[in-house]
Design an enzyme around this catalytic site. Structure first.
Site, short mmCIF file in Angstrom:
data_model
loop_
_atom_site.label_atom_id
_atom_site.label_comp_id
_atom_site.label_asym_id
_atom_site.label_seq_id
_atom_site.Cartn_x
_atom_site.Cartn_y
_atom_site.Cartn_z
N GLY A 47 4.81 1.40 4.71
CA GLY A 47 6.15 1.99 4.57
C GLY A 47 7.16 1.08 3.87
O GLY A 47 7.89 1.53 2.98
N GLU A 97 -5.74 -4.64 10.44
CA GLU A 97 -4.73 -3.61 10.66
C GLU A 97 -5.07 -2.84 11.93
O GLU A 97 -5.87 -1.90 11.90
CB GLU A 97 -4.69 -2.64 9.47
N GLU A 102 -7.14 5.01 7.40
CA GLU A 102 -6.95 6.43 7.06
C GLU A 102 -8.17 6.96 6.32
O GLU A 102 -8.56 8.11 6.50
CB GLU A 102 -5.65 6.60 6.23
N ASN A 134 0.88 -1.17 0.00
CA ASN A 134 0.00 0.00 0.00
C ASN A 134 0.91 1.21 0.00
O ASN A 134 1.45 1.59 1.04
CB ASN A 134 -0.89 -0.02 1.26
N TRP A 135 1.08 1.80 -1.18
CA TRP A 135 2.01 2.93 -1.29
C TRP A 135 1.47 4.19 -0.62
O TRP A 135 2.21 5.16 -0.44
CB TRP A 135 2.27 3.25 -2.77
N LYS A 136 0.17 4.21 -0.33
CA LYS A 136 -0.46 5.44 0.19
C LYS A 136 -0.15 6.60 -0.78
O LYS A 136 0.00 6.36 -1.97
CB LYS A 136 0.00 5.72 1.62
N GLY A 188 2.20 2.48 10.67
CA GLY A 188 3.19 3.54 10.49
C GLY A 188 3.83 4.00 11.79
O GLY A 188 4.48 5.04 11.83
N SER A 193 3.21 -1.95 10.40
CA SER A 193 4.65 -2.02 10.67
C SER A 193 5.26 -3.40 10.39
O SER A 193 6.14 -3.84 11.13
CB SER A 193 4.95 -1.56 12.10
N HIS A 242 -9.58 1.34 4.45
CA HIS A 242 -8.35 1.54 5.21
C HIS A 242 -8.64 2.52 6.35
O HIS A 242 -9.45 3.44 6.20
CB HIS A 242 -7.25 2.09 4.29
#
Ligand code: PGA
Length: 249
Positions: free
Chosen positions: A234, A167, A97, A10-12, A173, A212, A95
C-alpha cells in the site's frame, strides 16, 4: 560486510498511465542520492512505462509474477525473457496472494524461481504464515517448508542471486505489522535455515520484511539485525510514503 538495505514496492493490481507517470517521476526524483537499493514491481502493462521513466535512475523495476515456462502455448502467461526485454531486474515470486488465489503451490513457486534465474532476473521469494498457522505455532515449519522447496529444486547457491521476503499473511494490507521482535525472530530462523546449508550464502542474503510497513515503523524494523529492508504494498502507491520508507533504508 554489512548488507545493503533494499526497499521494493509491490504495486499489486493498481495504477493508470497518468497516475503512474506522476508516481514514478516523484519516486525517481526523491530517490536520487538515497543510499538504499530501491525497486518498484509494477503490473505487466506498465513495465515499458516504468522502464522509460526510471531508466538511468537509481530505482530499478520489476514484475510481480512470471511464467515457469520459457515460451509456448500458455495463453495469458508472461515469460522471464519478456520481462528481461523490458529491462526488469526483479520479479516477485510466491507472493501470498498468488499462493492463495492462483494456485501457486510450493512446486510452482520453485519452478518460477528457477525460471526467473534462467532469464537473468533476481527473484524476490516471498514466504510467510497465515494467522491460523501462527496461532497453531507452526510458523517455523511453514516458512521452512516454503524455503526448502526452492532450495531442493535450485540449490542453496541460487539464493546468492535472490532476495527473500518474509511476509506474514496476517500483516499484509491489514494495518497489523509484526512487531520488530516478531519479525526478527522469523528472519533469524530463515537465515539459520540457509546457514545450515551455506554460511556464506546466509551471510550475504537480503531478507526483506513485508506487511503494513510505513515510514513510521520502517526504521525500527530495518534496525533489526536480520531485516535488510522491506517489500512495500500500500505505501508504495504514494510517493512520499514510499520515499519515507526508502530514507529509513
Ligand atoms: P502491504 O503489502 O504493505 O500493503 O501490507 C505488502 C505486500 O503484500 O507485499
Amino acid at each position: 560486510m554489512p548488507r545493503t538495505k533494499f526497499v521494493a514496492g509491490n504495486w499489486k493490481m493498481h495504477g493508470s498511465l497518468a497516475g503512474n507517470l506522476a508516481l514514478l517521476s516523484a519516486v525517481r526524483a526523491g530517490a536520487a542520492g538515497l543510499k538504499a537499493q530501491m525497486a518498484v514491481c509494477v503490473p505487466y502493462p506498465y513495465l515499458a512505462q516504468a522502464q522509460s521513466v526510471l531508466a538511468g535512475s537509481n530505482v530499478a523495476w520489476g514484475a510481480q509474477d512470471i511464467s515457469e515456462h520459457i515460451q509456448g502455448a500458455y495463453t495469458g502467461e508472461v515469460s522471464g525473457t519478456m520481462l528481461s526485454d523490458f529491462g526488469c531486474r526483479y520479479v516477485i515470486i510466491g507472493h501470498s496472494e498468488r499462493r492463495s488465489y492462483y494456485g501457486d503451490t510450493d512446486a510452482v513457486v520453485a519452478a518460477k524461481f528457477a525460471a526467473s534465474l534462467k532469464a537473468g532476473l533476481t527473484p524476490i521469494l516471498c514466504v510467510g504464515e497465515t494467522l491460523t498457522e501462527r496461532d497453531a505455532n507452526i510458523t517455523a515449519q511453514v516458512v521452512t517448508r516454503q524455503l526448502d522447496a526452492v532450495i531442493a529444486s535450485s540449490g542453496v547457491a541460487a539464493l546468492e542471486r535472490a532476495v527473500v521476503a518474509y511476509e506474514p499473511v496476517w500483516a499484509i494490507g491489514t494495518g497489523k505489522t509484526a512487531t520488530p521482535a516478531q519479525a526478527q525472530e522469523v528472519h533469524a530462523l530463515i537465515r539459520a535455515r540457509i546457514a545450515a546449508e551455506s554460511a556464506h550464502v546466509a551471510a550475504g542474503l537480503q531478507i526483506l520484511y513485508g506487511g503494513s510497513v510505513k515510514s513510521a515503523n520502517a526504521k525500527e524494523l530495518f534496525g533489526q539485525p536480520d531485516i535488510d529492508g522491506g517489500l512495500i504494498g500500500g505505501a508504495s502507491l504514494v510517493a512520499d510514503d514510499f520515499l519515507g520508507i526508502c530514507v529509513a533504508g
